[in-house]
Structure formats: structure tokens, C-alpha cells
Design an enzyme around this catalytic site. Structure first.
Site, short mmCIF file in Angstrom:
data_model
loop_
_atom_site.label_atom_id
_atom_site.label_comp_id
_atom_site.label_asym_id
_atom_site.label_seq_id
_atom_site.Cartn_x
_atom_site.Cartn_y
_atom_site.Cartn_z
N GLY A 90 0.81 -1.23 0.00
CA GLY A 90 0.00 0.00 0.00
C GLY A 90 0.84 1.26 0.00
N ARG A 104 -2.36 8.19 4.02
CA ARG A 104 -2.57 9.02 5.22
C ARG A 104 -1.27 9.47 5.89
NH1 ARG A 104 -6.79 4.65 7.56
NH2 ARG A 104 -5.70 3.39 6.02
N LYS A 107 5.01 3.66 3.15
CA LYS A 107 4.74 3.67 4.60
C LYS A 107 5.59 2.67 5.37
CE LYS A 107 0.73 2.15 6.18
NZ LYS A 107 -0.70 2.13 6.57
N GLY A 150 -6.35 -3.81 -2.99
CA GLY A 150 -6.88 -4.18 -1.68
C GLY A 150 -6.10 -5.31 -1.02
N ASN A 176 -1.29 4.31 10.48
CA ASN A 176 -1.77 4.90 9.24
C ASN A 176 -1.39 6.36 9.09
OD1 ASN A 176 -3.33 2.50 8.37
ND2 ASN A 176 -4.47 2.94 10.25
N ALA A 188 46.83 20.33 20.02
CA ALA A 188 45.63 21.04 19.56
C ALA A 188 45.81 21.51 18.12
CB ALA A 188 45.37 22.23 20.47
N ASN A 221 44.63 14.10 4.47
CA ASN A 221 44.57 12.73 3.95
C ASN A 221 44.04 12.65 2.53
OD1 ASN A 221 42.06 13.57 4.88
ND2 ASN A 221 41.35 11.48 5.20
N ARG A 244 58.35 25.18 9.65
CA ARG A 244 57.51 26.38 9.63
C ARG A 244 58.38 27.56 9.24
NH1 ARG A 244 57.19 25.82 16.05
NH2 ARG A 244 59.00 27.06 16.61
C1 UD1 Z 1 -6.90 -3.12 7.61
C2 UD1 Z 1 -8.12 -4.04 7.73
C3 UD1 Z 1 -8.91 -3.64 8.95
C4 UD1 Z 1 -8.03 -3.73 10.20
C5 UD1 Z 1 -6.76 -2.92 10.02
C6 UD1 Z 1 -5.80 -3.23 11.14
C7 UD1 Z 1 -8.72 -4.59 5.44
C8 UD1 Z 1 -9.70 -4.38 4.34
N1 UD1 Z 1 -8.94 -3.89 6.54
O1 UD1 Z 1 -7.38 -1.81 7.41
O2 UD1 Z 1 -10.02 -4.50 9.12
O3 UD1 Z 1 -8.75 -3.29 11.31
O4 UD1 Z 1 -6.09 -3.24 8.79
O5 UD1 Z 1 -4.69 -2.39 11.16
O6 UD1 Z 1 -7.81 -5.37 5.29
N2 UD1 Z 1 -1.87 -3.46 1.39
C9 UD1 Z 1 -1.37 -4.16 0.31
N3 UD1 Z 1 -2.02 -4.09 -0.86
C10 UD1 Z 1 -3.17 -3.40 -1.03
C11 UD1 Z 1 -3.70 -2.71 0.07
C12 UD1 Z 1 -3.02 -2.75 1.29
O7 UD1 Z 1 -0.32 -4.79 0.40
O8 UD1 Z 1 -3.71 -3.41 -2.14
C13 UD1 Z 1 -1.15 -3.50 2.69
C14 UD1 Z 1 -0.74 -2.14 3.19
O9 UD1 Z 1 0.57 -1.80 2.75
C15 UD1 Z 1 -0.79 -2.30 4.71
C16 UD1 Z 1 -1.79 -3.43 4.91
O10 UD1 Z 1 -1.99 -4.04 3.66
O11 UD1 Z 1 0.45 -2.69 5.25
C17 UD1 Z 1 -3.14 -2.91 5.45
O12 UD1 Z 1 -3.65 -1.96 4.56
P1 UD1 Z 1 -4.33 -0.62 5.07
O13 UD1 Z 1 -4.76 0.16 3.89
O14 UD1 Z 1 -3.46 0.05 6.05
O15 UD1 Z 1 -5.61 -1.23 5.79
P2 UD1 Z 1 -6.49 -0.56 6.94
O16 UD1 Z 1 -7.37 0.44 6.34
O17 UD1 Z 1 -5.62 -0.13 8.05
CA CA Z 2 -3.48 0.05 8.33
#
Ligand code: UD1
Ligand code: CA
Length: 457
Positions: free
Chosen positions: A14, A18, A25, A80, A231, A384, A390, A444
């Protein structure tokens, strides 16, 4: 059930919108180490295979962990968390795992003990996940249970509707899951993206598993701060402070004397032995090592440095990759750079910079000096304002100052050059030729005293 074999998948593709940063991140740091480093550290003791799904800033993430080459799976479009798992799934199956531990890469406070709590239920269910009940459920996914407290679903905050999903329990999803590979496999293709974010959610596996008659468990962890996800900058700072306190208090409990502990920052890979003493406003990072009986004064910034018993680092120093020997005194106000080695009882004082150089046993450089690519024997005195020249703009050259040599103040030593054993260099010299053992060199301009002409008024 027969033997379990676990493979972990870290979700780290991701963007972290935020965080408002161009850096992925999972590379944001807590106590000097990237978020992902902390997650890996929690997974390491179990010895399981670890795969990491990367996407946003993939090159940067891979470059940050060269030792993990070959364990990254790329999710080119971030559709996702469920999609991230789909992308990694064939690699998981290829490891021959019976169970897959999925962990959000933005959960760096997790500990091996907590992961163990989750993996210990492997033999009893098809899908397990960790839940917390924080004071503020914020954007966490809501855990929905039926009247008998059985898990029904995880519903994302954005999609939660009291009328449809029932009342809020305060219990939320921590983003760490254990999946039984042979039974959960079939559910992965059933994920859909008809929700408020238009994403494939890993959390939808829960409802799919429940309706498919699989056994689902929520491992309740109360309001454990170790399970907090990061986040935003505020969440990162809160987590960093939690971790900082955990480390500092742990050291105090084991016998390290830390004065003013609220102002001390110690990284997760630093070793401090019981019996060491640290004063406030210190930052110690990387793989630094502080032995029992070492004393670190206040306002020191330290990375990858080691401190032997009985050494004393006074206030306001910057030390990186340095080796400080037994009984050595450093500072105040010195800068030790990588490769600075101070042998037993050496002294380095105010405004002294040392790089890739050895200061021999009992030798002193007390004021205003630069030593680069230099080897100093035992019992030498560096006056001193001594500067080793170097670098000629192209190459670096070595200086050697042998045992017992005395370098007068304001001397330039033009490398490559050697000052012999027990030799003396007069103050203000520019030394371009070797000085023999027991020699006395002076280089010197000669002083001329003339009569001063004063204007008549
Ligand atoms: C997610 C959970 C939520 C939980 C929370 C806990 C989902 C849909 N929701 O929400 O229920 O309470 O974590 O912290 O999973 N990532 C990918 N690929 C993607 C999207 C995200 O690898 O396509 C990774 C991100 O880098 C991150 C992790 O998945 O490390 C979680 O993603 P994030 O967007 O932070 O999910 P939350 O909204 O925090
Ligand atoms: Ca998260």
C-alpha cells in the site's frame, strides 16, 4: 491434525496515503528502523518462511532489505488487502505450507509472543485472526458476532451500518490472520470489491468462511497496544513512543541505570549490558553495544558504535561506527565517524573529528583535531589543531604516528607520511616528509623581528 508448517505473508504494497509522504509507509522508521524491520524481527524467532507483498515504491522496499532477495511478490496494482493475498497465494502454496500467517506490514509493535498466541490455535480452526478492543476503534474493521458471541464477519468502518450489522461491540480486527491453506484456498477467488472502497478486502474471507461452514476463531487481545496499526504520523509517533518505553523500561528492569528515561531513545537492535549507565537526552541506534560499566553522558547521538567497560563518553558527542575501548574518555563535543577505534585509556577531547583511524593505547588528542586514515601507536600526544591532510582531491592517503610521538599544536601532516617512534614535531609545522624514530622535525617559516613603523599623529 498432522504437522503444521507455517509461511508468513507480510502485506506491504500500500501507499500509505494518510502518511502524506513520498516514502512507502513500511519504510517509515520507528527508533531508527523501518516499520518492516520490526515486523520481520517479530517473525524471525519462529523460523517460518516469510514472503512480502510489495507494490508502491517496490524498488525502495527491496533495496532496503537486500538480504531478503527472492522473497518479495509484486502486486503491481493495489486493489486491496484481499487482492494482495491472492497475488501471493501461489508462492505460499509453493512453500508447502499447511497454514499461512498474514500480517499487515504497518503493525510494527507486534511481538513473537503475540504471534505465538495466534499460531497456537492452528490445529483447531480454518481461519483465526487477532482482535483488540481499543478505547477508540478509529478506522479498524469492526468484528461482528452473533447472539452466541460467535464470529460472523469483519465489516470495515466505512461499510459498517448499525441497522444491518447490529450494535457496535468495540471489538476490532488487528490485521493479523492465520489461514488453513487447504480449506481457505477456495474462498480467495470468491472475494468481491462491491464495497465503499471498491477494493478486495482480506477481511471478507471471514464471512465467506463462516457461510462455508468453516471454523473461525477471533483471538481476543484486549486493548494491547502492540497490535496497533499505523496509518498516520500521529499513530506512528504514538507507536514509536510505546516501543521506546518498552525497550528503555526493559533495560532498567534488567539492571541498566538510565537517568531521566523519558529522554532516552534506544533502538531495537541495540545491546546494553546490565551495569551500564546512561544519562538523559541520548539517542542510541543501529547495532550499538554498551558494555557493563560503560558510562554515556547526556546529549549523545550514537549509531552502530561499541563501548567497552569503564569508558566514559561525556556530553554532546556524535558517534557513528566507532569502537570505544576500555577506560577511554570521549568528549565533550567530539565526532567519531565509521572506523574510529580508540584503544584502552585513549582520550579524545573537544572538537576532535576522527574517521577510519586507530588511536593507540593511552594516546591523546584533546582539542580541535582532524584524524583521517591514521594509525596512532601507544602513548602518543596529538597537539591542539593537528590536521591530517589525507585527501588530495582524488585519493586518500594514510598517516602513521608511532608510539610515544609528540605532535606540536597546529601541525599539518600531509599524507602519506610517518612520524617515527618517540619523534617530536614542532608546533605549526607542515610535515610532508617522514620523521625518523626519535627525530625532531620543525617545518615552519622562520620568525623575523623588524622594527614597527608607527604613524606620527
Ligand atoms: C486493515 C483491515 C482492517 C483492520 C486494520 C488493522 C482490510 C480491508 N482492513 O485496514 O479490518 O482493522 O487493517 O490495522 O484489510 N496493502 C497491500 N495491498 C493493497 C492494500 C493494502 O499490500 O492493495 C497492505 C498495506 O501496505 C498495509 C496493509 O496491507 O500494510 C493494510 O492496509 P491498510 O490500507 O493500512 O488497511 P487498513 O485500512 O488499516
Ligand atoms: Ca493500516
Amino acid at each position: 491434525m498432522s504437522e503444521t508448517k507455517l509461511t508468513a505473508v507480510v502485506l506491504a504494497a500500500g501507499k500509505g496515503t494518510r502518511m502524506h509522504s513520498s516514502r512507502p509507509k513500511v519504510l517509515q522508521t520507528l527508533l531508527g528502523e523501518p516499520m518492516l524491520h520490526h515486523v520481520y524481527a517479530a517473525l524471525t524467532p519462529s523460523g517460518m518462511d516469510v514472503l512480502t507483498v510489495i507494490g508502491h515504491g517496490a524498488d525502495m522496499v527491496e533495496a532496503a532489505f537486500p538480504e531478503r532477495q527472492g522473497t518479495f511478490v509484486e502486486q503491481t496494482e493495489q486493489l486491496g488487502t484481499g487482492h494482495a493475498l491472492q497475488v501471493a497465494w501461489s508462492a505460499v502454496e509453493a512453500t508447502g505450507a499447511t497454514h499461512c500467517l498474514v500480517i499487515n506490514g504497518d503493525t510494527p509493535l507486534i511481538t513473537p509472543e503475540e504471534l505465538e498466541k495466534l499460531t497456537s490455535v492452528a490445529g483447531t480452526c480454518d481461519l483465526a485472526f487477532m482482535t483488540i478492543t481499543p478505547r477508540d476503534p478509529a478506522s479498524f474493521g469492526r468484528v461482528v458476532r452473533d447472539e452466541d458471541r460467535r464470529i460472523r464477519a469483519i465489516v470495515e468502518a466505512k461499510d459498517f451500518d448499525m441497522n444491518v450489522h447490529g450494535s457496535v461491540t468495540g471489538e476490532v480486527n488487528a490485521g493479523i490472520y492465520l489461514l488453513r491453506v487447504d480449506t481457505v484456498s477456495a474462498l480467495l477467488d470468491q472475494l468481491e470489491n462491491s464495497n465503499a472502497s471498491g477494493e478486495y478486502y482480506i477481511t471478507d474471507l471471514v464471512e465467506l468462511a463462516v457461510s462455508g461452514g468453516l471454523v473461525v476463531t477471533g483471538v481476543q487481545c484486549g486493548d494491547d497496544p502492540s497490535l496497533m496499526g499505523i496509518n498516520s504520523p500521529r499513530e506512528l509517533i504514538t507507536a514509536e513512543n510505546t516501543l521506546r518505553r518498552r525497550i528503555v523500561e526493559g533495560l532498567i528492569d534488567r539492571g541498566v541505570l538510565i537517568h531521566n528515561p523519558d529522554t532516552v531513545i534506544i533502538g531495537p537492535d541495540v545491546t546494553v549490558e546490565p551495569g551500564a549507565e546512561i544519562f538523559g537526552h541520548c539517542e542510541i541506534y543501529g547495532t550499538s553495544f554498551v558494555a557493563a560499566g560503560a558510562r554515556l553522558g547526556s546529549y549523545n547521538h550514537i549509531t552502530d558504535a561499541s563501548f567497552a567497560p569503564g569508558c566514559e563518553v561525556r556530553q554532546f558527542n556524535h558517534l557513528e561506527g566507532a569502537e570505544v575501548g576500555e577506560g577511554v574518555q570521549v568528549g565533550p563535543y567530539s565526532r567519531l565517524r565509521p572506523g574510529a577505534v580508540l584503544k584502552k585509556d585513549a582520550r579524545v577531547g573537544n572538537f576532535v573529528e576522527i574517521k577510519k583511524s586507530v588511536v593507540g593505547e593511552g594516546s591523546k588528542a584533546s582539542h580541535l583535531t582532524y584524524l583521517g586514515d591514521t594509525e596512532i601507536g601507544a602513548g602518543a600526544n596529538i597537539g591542539a589543531g593537528t590536521i591530517t591532510c589525507n585527501y588530495d582531491g582524488k585519493d586518500k592517503f594514510k598517516t602513521e604516528i608511532r608510539d610515544g610521538a609528540f605532535i606540536g599544536s597546529n601541525t599539518a601532516l600531509v599524507a602519506p607520511v610517518t612520524v617515527g617512534r618517540d619523534a617530536l614535531v614542532g608546533a605549526g609545522s607542515t610535515i610532508t616528509k617522514d620523521v625518523p624514530d626519535q627525530g625532531a622535525a620543525i617545518a615552519r617559516g622562520k620568525q623575523v623581528n623588524l622594527k614597527r613603523r608607527l604613524k606620527k599623529s
